[in-house]
Design an enzyme around this catalytic site. Structure first.
Site, PDB file in Angstrom:
ATOM      1  N   SER A 127      29.534 -13.563 -15.357  1.00 29.52           N
ATOM      2  CA  SER A 127      30.312 -12.835 -14.353  1.00 29.52           C
ATOM      3  C   SER A 127      29.573 -11.622 -13.808  1.00 29.52           C
ATOM      4  O   SER A 127      28.864 -10.920 -14.541  1.00 29.52           O
ATOM      5  CB  SER A 127      31.624 -12.368 -14.996  1.00 29.52           C
ATOM      6  N   GLU A 129      30.877  -8.986 -13.324  1.00 29.06           N
ATOM      7  CA  GLU A 129      31.414  -7.823 -14.048  1.00 29.06           C
ATOM      8  C   GLU A 129      30.425  -7.309 -15.091  1.00 29.06           C
ATOM      9  O   GLU A 129      30.495  -6.159 -15.513  1.00 29.06           O
ATOM     10  CB  GLU A 129      32.732  -8.189 -14.733  1.00 29.06           C
ATOM     11  N   TYR A 153      36.260  -7.583 -21.272  1.00 24.26           N
ATOM     12  CA  TYR A 153      35.926  -8.867 -20.630  1.00 24.26           C
ATOM     13  C   TYR A 153      34.434  -8.942 -20.309  1.00 24.26           C
ATOM     14  O   TYR A 153      33.748  -9.918 -20.648  1.00 24.26           O
ATOM     15  CB  TYR A 153      36.747  -9.040 -19.340  1.00 24.26           C
TER      16      TYR A 153
END
Ligand code: NAP
Length: 332
Positions: A127, A129, A153
Protein backbone atom coordinates in the site's frame (compact mmCIF):
# COMPACT_ATOMS: atom_id res chain seq x y z
CA UNK A 1 -2.04 -25.62 -23.01
CA UNK A 2 -4.03 -26.28 -19.83
CA UNK A 3 -5.90 -23.40 -18.25
CA UNK A 4 -4.14 -21.85 -15.29
CA UNK A 5 -5.43 -22.00 -11.73
CA UNK A 6 -5.38 -18.91 -9.55
CA UNK A 7 -5.96 -18.88 -5.81
CA UNK A 8 -7.20 -15.56 -4.46
CA UNK A 9 -7.28 -14.59 -0.78
CA UNK A 10 -9.63 -11.72 0.05
CA UNK A 11 -11.83 -12.79 -2.85
CA UNK A 12 -14.92 -11.25 -1.24
CA UNK A 13 -13.40 -7.76 -1.15
CA UNK A 14 -13.40 -5.05 -3.80
CA UNK A 15 -10.23 -6.15 -5.61
CA UNK A 16 -10.92 -9.86 -5.14
CA UNK A 17 -14.19 -9.51 -7.05
CA UNK A 18 -12.74 -7.51 -9.96
CA UNK A 19 -9.65 -9.71 -10.17
CA UNK A 20 -11.82 -12.86 -10.24
CA UNK A 21 -13.86 -11.36 -13.07
CA UNK A 22 -10.67 -10.58 -15.01
CA UNK A 23 -9.11 -14.02 -14.49
CA UNK A 24 -12.33 -15.87 -15.36
CA UNK A 25 -12.48 -13.87 -18.59
CA UNK A 26 -8.95 -15.13 -19.35
CA UNK A 27 -10.02 -18.76 -18.82
CA UNK A 28 -8.52 -19.28 -15.36
CA UNK A 29 -9.93 -21.71 -12.83
CA UNK A 30 -10.46 -19.43 -9.81
CA UNK A 31 -10.20 -20.70 -6.25
CA UNK A 32 -11.49 -18.31 -3.60
CA UNK A 33 -10.14 -18.35 -0.09
CA UNK A 34 -12.46 -16.76 2.43
CA UNK A 35 -13.26 -16.87 6.12
CA UNK A 36 -16.97 -17.22 5.38
CA UNK A 37 -19.08 -18.25 2.37
CA UNK A 38 -22.41 -16.72 3.43
CA UNK A 39 -24.47 -14.96 0.74
CA UNK A 40 -23.75 -11.65 2.40
CA UNK A 41 -19.97 -12.14 2.11
CA UNK A 42 -20.31 -13.07 -1.58
CA UNK A 43 -22.25 -9.89 -2.35
CA UNK A 44 -19.53 -8.30 -4.54
CA UNK A 45 -19.10 -11.48 -6.56
CA UNK A 46 -22.88 -11.76 -6.95
CA UNK A 47 -23.05 -8.17 -8.18
CA UNK A 48 -20.57 -9.04 -10.92
CA UNK A 49 -22.55 -12.21 -11.72
CA UNK A 50 -19.65 -14.58 -11.04
CA UNK A 51 -20.28 -15.97 -7.55
CA UNK A 52 -21.18 -19.43 -8.91
CA UNK A 53 -18.13 -19.64 -11.20
CA UNK A 54 -15.65 -19.87 -8.33
CA UNK A 55 -14.73 -22.73 -5.97
CA UNK A 56 -14.52 -21.55 -2.39
CA UNK A 57 -12.56 -22.75 0.61
CA UNK A 58 -13.05 -21.57 4.15
CA UNK A 59 -9.48 -21.01 5.30
CA UNK A 60 -7.87 -19.56 8.38
CA UNK A 61 -4.85 -17.71 6.98
CA UNK A 62 -3.28 -17.60 10.43
CA UNK A 63 -3.05 -21.40 10.40
CA UNK A 64 -0.14 -22.59 8.22
CA UNK A 65 -1.35 -26.19 8.24
CA UNK A 66 -4.71 -25.09 6.86
CA UNK A 67 -3.00 -23.20 4.03
CA UNK A 68 -0.71 -26.14 3.22
CA UNK A 69 -3.74 -28.40 2.83
CA UNK A 70 -5.50 -26.05 0.40
CA UNK A 71 -2.46 -25.31 -1.75
CA UNK A 72 -1.54 -29.01 -1.92
CA UNK A 73 -5.09 -29.87 -2.96
CA UNK A 74 -5.76 -27.10 -5.50
CA UNK A 75 -2.23 -26.81 -6.96
CA UNK A 76 -2.52 -23.16 -8.08
CA UNK A 77 -0.14 -21.69 -10.66
CA UNK A 78 -0.62 -18.22 -9.21
CA UNK A 79 -1.60 -16.91 -5.78
CA UNK A 80 -2.99 -13.40 -5.33
CA UNK A 81 -2.86 -12.38 -1.68
CA UNK A 82 -5.44 -9.62 -1.25
CA UNK A 83 -6.88 -10.48 2.17
CA UNK A 84 -6.12 -7.86 4.78
CA UNK A 85 -7.70 -5.79 7.47
CA UNK A 86 -7.58 -2.94 4.96
CA UNK A 87 -8.89 0.08 6.84
CA UNK A 88 -6.41 2.60 8.25
CA UNK A 89 -9.07 4.01 10.59
CA UNK A 90 -10.01 0.59 11.97
CA UNK A 91 -6.33 -0.26 12.47
CA UNK A 92 -6.14 2.40 15.19
CA UNK A 93 -9.04 0.63 16.95
CA UNK A 94 -7.66 -2.87 16.32
CA UNK A 95 -3.87 -2.46 16.08
CA UNK A 96 -2.90 -5.91 17.32
CA UNK A 97 -5.44 -7.76 15.19
CA UNK A 98 -4.40 -5.77 12.13
CA UNK A 99 -0.68 -6.40 12.64
CA UNK A 100 -1.24 -10.06 13.40
CA UNK A 101 -3.48 -10.84 10.44
CA UNK A 102 -1.79 -8.75 7.76
CA UNK A 103 1.74 -9.88 8.61
CA UNK A 104 1.27 -13.53 9.58
CA UNK A 105 -1.12 -14.34 6.72
CA UNK A 106 1.53 -13.18 4.23
CA UNK A 107 4.36 -15.07 5.92
CA UNK A 108 2.24 -18.24 6.12
CA UNK A 109 1.33 -18.15 2.43
CA UNK A 110 4.93 -17.61 1.34
CA UNK A 111 6.18 -20.31 3.65
CA UNK A 112 3.58 -22.70 2.22
CA UNK A 113 4.67 -21.85 -1.35
CA UNK A 114 8.34 -22.41 -0.40
CA UNK A 115 7.53 -25.79 1.14
CA UNK A 116 5.01 -27.13 -1.40
CA UNK A 117 6.03 -25.71 -4.78
CA UNK A 118 8.45 -22.78 -5.20
CA UNK A 119 7.30 -22.46 -8.85
CA UNK A 120 3.97 -20.97 -7.76
CA UNK A 121 3.90 -17.26 -8.57
CA UNK A 122 2.87 -15.04 -5.66
CA UNK A 123 1.40 -11.53 -5.72
CA UNK A 124 1.03 -9.39 -2.58
CA UNK A 125 -0.94 -6.14 -2.32
CA UNK A 126 1.21 -3.53 -0.63
CA UNK A 127 0.00 0.00 0.00
CA UNK A 128 1.00 3.61 -0.64
CA UNK A 129 0.26 4.12 3.06
CA UNK A 130 3.68 2.53 3.73
CA UNK A 131 5.36 5.75 2.56
CA UNK A 132 3.44 7.68 5.20
CA UNK A 133 5.21 10.90 6.05
CA UNK A 134 6.60 11.94 2.68
CA UNK A 135 8.22 15.34 2.37
CA UNK A 136 6.60 17.44 -0.37
CA UNK A 137 9.94 17.75 -2.14
CA UNK A 138 10.13 13.94 -2.36
CA UNK A 139 6.87 13.64 -4.31
CA UNK A 140 5.87 11.83 -6.44
CA UNK A 141 6.60 8.58 -4.63
CA UNK A 142 8.56 6.01 -6.64
CA UNK A 143 9.45 2.36 -5.96
CA UNK A 144 12.70 3.65 -4.38
CA UNK A 145 11.14 6.12 -1.93
CA UNK A 146 11.77 5.67 1.79
CA UNK A 147 9.05 3.98 3.87
CA UNK A 148 7.79 5.88 6.92
CA UNK A 149 4.50 4.24 7.94
CA UNK A 150 2.28 6.16 10.37
CA UNK A 151 -0.53 3.74 11.28
CA UNK A 152 -0.82 0.13 12.46
CA UNK A 153 -2.22 -0.69 9.01
CA UNK A 154 0.71 0.79 7.14
CA UNK A 155 3.23 -0.82 9.51
CA UNK A 156 1.61 -4.20 8.86
CA UNK A 157 1.72 -3.57 5.11
CA UNK A 158 5.38 -2.54 5.24
CA UNK A 159 6.21 -5.80 7.05
CA UNK A 160 4.25 -7.93 4.57
CA UNK A 161 5.94 -6.01 1.74
CA UNK A 162 9.44 -6.82 3.00
CA UNK A 163 8.52 -10.43 3.81
CA UNK A 164 7.44 -10.85 0.17
CA UNK A 165 10.70 -9.35 -1.11
CA UNK A 166 12.70 -11.42 1.36
CA UNK A 167 11.26 -14.69 0.03
CA UNK A 168 12.18 -13.56 -3.48
CA UNK A 169 15.74 -12.70 -2.49
CA UNK A 170 16.35 -15.54 -0.05
CA UNK A 171 14.55 -18.43 -1.79
CA UNK A 172 14.25 -17.14 -5.38
CA UNK A 173 10.47 -17.32 -5.33
CA UNK A 174 8.56 -15.38 -7.95
CA UNK A 175 7.00 -13.19 -5.23
CA UNK A 176 6.12 -9.60 -6.04
CA UNK A 177 4.33 -6.58 -4.58
CA UNK A 178 1.94 -4.19 -6.23
CA UNK A 179 2.24 -0.94 -4.29
CA UNK A 180 -1.29 0.26 -4.68
CA UNK A 181 -2.49 3.81 -4.20
CA UNK A 182 -6.16 4.40 -3.31
CA UNK A 183 -8.46 2.83 -5.86
CA UNK A 184 -12.19 3.00 -5.77
CA UNK A 185 -15.37 1.47 -7.14
CA UNK A 186 -18.94 0.74 -6.14
CA UNK A 187 -17.58 -2.42 -4.44
CA UNK A 188 -15.45 -0.42 -2.00
CA UNK A 189 -16.13 -1.31 1.66
CA UNK A 190 -18.77 0.74 3.47
CA UNK A 191 -16.21 2.10 5.96
CA UNK A 192 -14.19 3.97 3.31
CA UNK A 193 -14.71 7.68 2.85
CA UNK A 194 -15.15 7.62 -0.94
CA UNK A 195 -17.93 5.04 -0.67
CA UNK A 196 -19.58 7.11 2.05
CA UNK A 197 -19.42 10.25 -0.13
CA UNK A 198 -20.80 8.56 -3.25
CA UNK A 199 -23.50 6.59 -1.48
CA UNK A 200 -24.70 9.46 0.72
CA UNK A 201 -24.67 12.02 -2.11
CA UNK A 202 -26.85 9.76 -4.27
CA UNK A 203 -29.20 9.16 -1.34
CA UNK A 204 -29.43 12.94 -0.76
CA UNK A 205 -30.35 13.28 -4.43
CA UNK A 206 -33.02 10.61 -3.95
CA UNK A 207 -34.35 12.42 -0.86
CA UNK A 208 -33.47 9.61 1.56
CA UNK A 209 -30.47 11.25 3.26
CA UNK A 210 -30.15 14.81 4.51
CA UNK A 211 -26.47 15.41 5.25
CA UNK A 212 -22.94 14.14 4.68
CA UNK A 213 -20.56 14.35 7.66
CA UNK A 214 -16.84 14.22 6.91
CA UNK A 215 -13.48 14.69 8.67
CA UNK A 216 -10.45 16.44 7.20
CA UNK A 217 -11.27 17.67 3.69
CA UNK A 218 -7.80 19.05 3.04
CA UNK A 219 -6.00 15.70 2.63
CA UNK A 220 -4.78 15.05 -0.90
CA UNK A 221 -4.73 11.57 -2.41
CA UNK A 222 -3.96 9.78 -5.65
CA UNK A 223 -7.26 8.05 -6.53
CA UNK A 224 -7.67 5.43 -9.25
CA UNK A 225 -10.28 3.06 -10.66
CA UNK A 226 -10.23 -0.45 -9.15
CA UNK A 227 -11.20 -2.51 -12.26
CA UNK A 228 -8.10 -1.11 -14.01
CA UNK A 229 -5.80 -1.74 -11.04
CA UNK A 230 -6.44 -5.50 -10.97
CA UNK A 231 -5.14 -5.71 -14.56
CA UNK A 232 -1.74 -4.58 -13.23
CA UNK A 233 -1.80 -7.38 -10.61
CA UNK A 234 -2.21 -9.97 -13.34
CA UNK A 235 0.49 -8.36 -15.52
CA UNK A 236 2.94 -8.48 -12.59
CA UNK A 237 2.72 -12.28 -12.51
CA UNK A 238 3.26 -12.66 -16.28
CA UNK A 239 6.76 -11.13 -16.49
CA UNK A 240 10.07 -12.89 -17.07
CA UNK A 241 11.56 -11.56 -13.85
CA UNK A 242 9.75 -10.78 -10.62
CA UNK A 243 9.67 -7.12 -9.52
CA UNK A 244 7.61 -4.62 -7.52
CA UNK A 245 5.57 -1.84 -9.09
CA UNK A 246 3.73 1.28 -7.98
CA UNK A 247 0.17 1.27 -9.27
CA UNK A 248 -1.46 4.69 -9.18
CA UNK A 249 -3.05 7.40 -11.31
CA UNK A 250 -0.18 9.87 -10.84
CA UNK A 251 -2.62 12.71 -9.96
CA UNK A 252 -3.21 14.27 -6.56
CA UNK A 253 -6.54 15.82 -5.59
CA UNK A 254 -8.02 16.93 -2.27
CA UNK A 255 -10.94 15.25 -0.59
CA UNK A 256 -12.70 18.59 -0.90
CA UNK A 257 -12.30 18.40 -4.69
CA UNK A 258 -13.60 14.81 -4.65
CA UNK A 259 -16.74 15.89 -2.79
CA UNK A 260 -17.24 18.99 -4.97
CA UNK A 261 -17.05 16.98 -8.20
CA UNK A 262 -19.48 14.33 -6.95
CA UNK A 263 -22.01 16.97 -5.85
CA UNK A 264 -21.53 18.90 -9.09
CA UNK A 265 -22.18 15.78 -11.17
CA UNK A 266 -25.37 15.12 -9.19
CA UNK A 267 -26.37 18.82 -9.44
CA UNK A 268 -26.49 19.20 -5.67
CA UNK A 269 -25.45 22.22 -3.57
CA UNK A 270 -22.47 20.94 -1.57
CA UNK A 271 -22.54 23.82 0.94
CA UNK A 272 -26.09 22.89 1.94
CA UNK A 273 -25.40 19.24 2.74
CA UNK A 274 -21.74 18.70 3.69
CA UNK A 275 -20.70 19.16 7.34
CA UNK A 276 -17.26 18.58 8.84
CA UNK A 277 -16.54 17.13 12.26
CA UNK A 278 -13.10 17.08 13.91
CA UNK A 279 -14.11 13.88 15.75
CA UNK A 280 -13.74 12.17 12.37
CA UNK A 281 -10.06 13.19 12.07
CA UNK A 282 -7.44 10.42 12.51
CA UNK A 283 -4.75 10.40 15.23
CA UNK A 284 -2.09 10.85 12.51
CA UNK A 285 -2.98 11.74 8.94
CA UNK A 286 -0.93 11.88 5.73
CA UNK A 287 -1.45 15.32 4.23
CA UNK A 288 -0.56 14.71 0.63
CA UNK A 289 0.65 11.77 -1.39
CA UNK A 290 0.77 10.80 -5.04
CA UNK A 291 2.84 8.38 -7.03
CA UNK A 292 4.79 7.87 -10.22
CA UNK A 293 3.36 5.03 -12.32
CA UNK A 294 5.92 5.19 -15.14
CA UNK A 295 7.64 1.90 -14.24
CA UNK A 296 4.31 0.01 -14.45
CA UNK A 297 3.36 1.79 -17.65
CA UNK A 298 6.73 1.19 -19.34
CA UNK A 299 7.65 -2.30 -18.15
CA UNK A 300 4.23 -3.92 -17.71
CA UNK A 301 2.56 -1.98 -20.52
CA UNK A 302 -0.14 -1.13 -17.99
CA UNK A 303 -2.42 1.12 -19.93
CA UNK A 304 -4.10 3.46 -17.40
CA UNK A 305 -5.61 6.68 -18.66
CA UNK A 306 -8.47 7.69 -16.39
CA UNK A 307 -8.15 11.28 -15.22
CA UNK A 308 -9.88 12.64 -12.11
CA UNK A 309 -12.99 13.97 -13.92
CA UNK A 310 -13.48 10.66 -15.72
CA UNK A 311 -12.94 8.75 -12.47
CA UNK A 312 -15.65 10.72 -10.63
CA UNK A 313 -18.03 10.26 -13.52
CA UNK A 314 -17.43 6.48 -13.57
CA UNK A 315 -17.79 6.23 -9.79
CA UNK A 316 -21.08 8.16 -9.65
CA UNK A 317 -22.59 6.13 -12.51
CA UNK A 318 -21.38 2.82 -11.03
CA UNK A 319 -22.68 3.69 -7.56
CA UNK A 320 -26.12 4.58 -8.98
CA UNK A 321 -26.31 1.21 -10.75
CA UNK A 322 -25.10 -0.56 -7.63
CA UNK A 323 -27.70 1.08 -5.35
CA UNK A 324 -30.39 0.11 -7.85
CA UNK A 325 -29.16 -3.51 -7.82
CA UNK A 326 -29.09 -3.63 -4.00
CA UNK A 327 -32.64 -2.25 -3.83
CA UNK A 328 -33.88 -4.89 -6.29
CA UNK A 329 -31.92 -7.79 -4.86
CA UNK A 330 -33.74 -9.90 -2.26
CA UNK A 331 -30.63 -11.30 -0.51
CA UNK A 332 -28.82 -8.09 0.40
P1 NAP B 1 -11.35 -5.01 1.02
O1 NAP B 1 -12.47 -4.70 0.08
O2 NAP B 1 -11.39 -4.44 2.40
O3 NAP B 1 -11.23 -6.59 1.11
C1 NAP B 1 -10.42 -7.19 2.07
C2 NAP B 1 -10.55 -8.68 1.98
O4 NAP B 1 -9.77 -9.25 3.05
C3 NAP B 1 -11.98 -9.22 2.16
O5 NAP B 1 -12.16 -10.33 1.32
C4 NAP B 1 -12.01 -9.63 3.62
O6 NAP B 1 -12.87 -10.72 3.88
C5 NAP B 1 -10.59 -10.12 3.81
N1 NAP B 1 -10.22 -10.04 5.23
C6 NAP B 1 -10.11 -8.95 6.01
N2 NAP B 1 -9.79 -9.27 7.26
C7 NAP B 1 -9.70 -10.61 7.28
C8 NAP B 1 -9.40 -11.57 8.29
N3 NAP B 1 -9.12 -11.17 9.52
N4 NAP B 1 -9.43 -12.88 7.96
C9 NAP B 1 -9.69 -13.27 6.69
N5 NAP B 1 -9.98 -12.42 5.69
C10 NAP B 1 -9.98 -11.11 5.98
O7 NAP B 1 -9.94 -4.57 0.41
P2 NAP B 1 -9.58 -4.21 -1.10
O8 NAP B 1 -9.87 -2.78 -1.33
O9 NAP B 1 -10.15 -5.24 -2.00
O10 NAP B 1 -8.00 -4.34 -1.05
C11 NAP B 1 -7.33 -5.56 -1.40
C12 NAP B 1 -5.91 -5.51 -0.88
O11 NAP B 1 -5.25 -4.36 -1.39
C13 NAP B 1 -5.82 -5.40 0.63
O12 NAP B 1 -4.68 -6.13 1.04
C14 NAP B 1 -5.57 -3.92 0.87
O13 NAP B 1 -4.88 -3.69 2.08
C15 NAP B 1 -4.72 -3.58 -0.34
N6 NAP B 1 -4.81 -2.17 -0.75
C16 NAP B 1 -6.01 -1.65 -1.12
C17 NAP B 1 -6.06 -0.32 -1.51
C18 NAP B 1 -7.35 0.30 -1.97
O14 NAP B 1 -7.37 1.51 -2.22
N7 NAP B 1 -8.43 -0.46 -2.13
C19 NAP B 1 -4.89 0.46 -1.54
C20 NAP B 1 -3.69 -0.12 -1.15
C21 NAP B 1 -3.65 -1.45 -0.78
P3 NAP B 1 -14.37 -10.55 4.43
O15 NAP B 1 -15.23 -10.30 3.23
O16 NAP B 1 -14.63 -11.86 5.05
O17 NAP B 1 -14.36 -9.40 5.39
Amino acid sequence: MKNKTALITGITGQDGAYLSQLLLSKGYRVIGVTRDTSDFRLKNLSYLGISDKISYHKVNLLDLSNIIRIISKEKPDEIYHLAAQSSVGLSFEQPIGTLEFNIISTANLLEAVRIINPEIRFYNSSSSEMYGKVRREDLPVTERSVLHPVSPYSISKASAHWITINYREAYRLYSVCGILFNHESCLRGENFVTKKILNTAIKIKQGIATELKLGNLEIRRDWGYAPEFVKAMWLMLQQETPDDYIICSGESNSLNEFVSKVFEKLELDKEKYVKTDTLLHRPVELEVIYGDNSKAKNKLNWNYNINFDKLISLLVNDEQAYIEWVNKSKNF
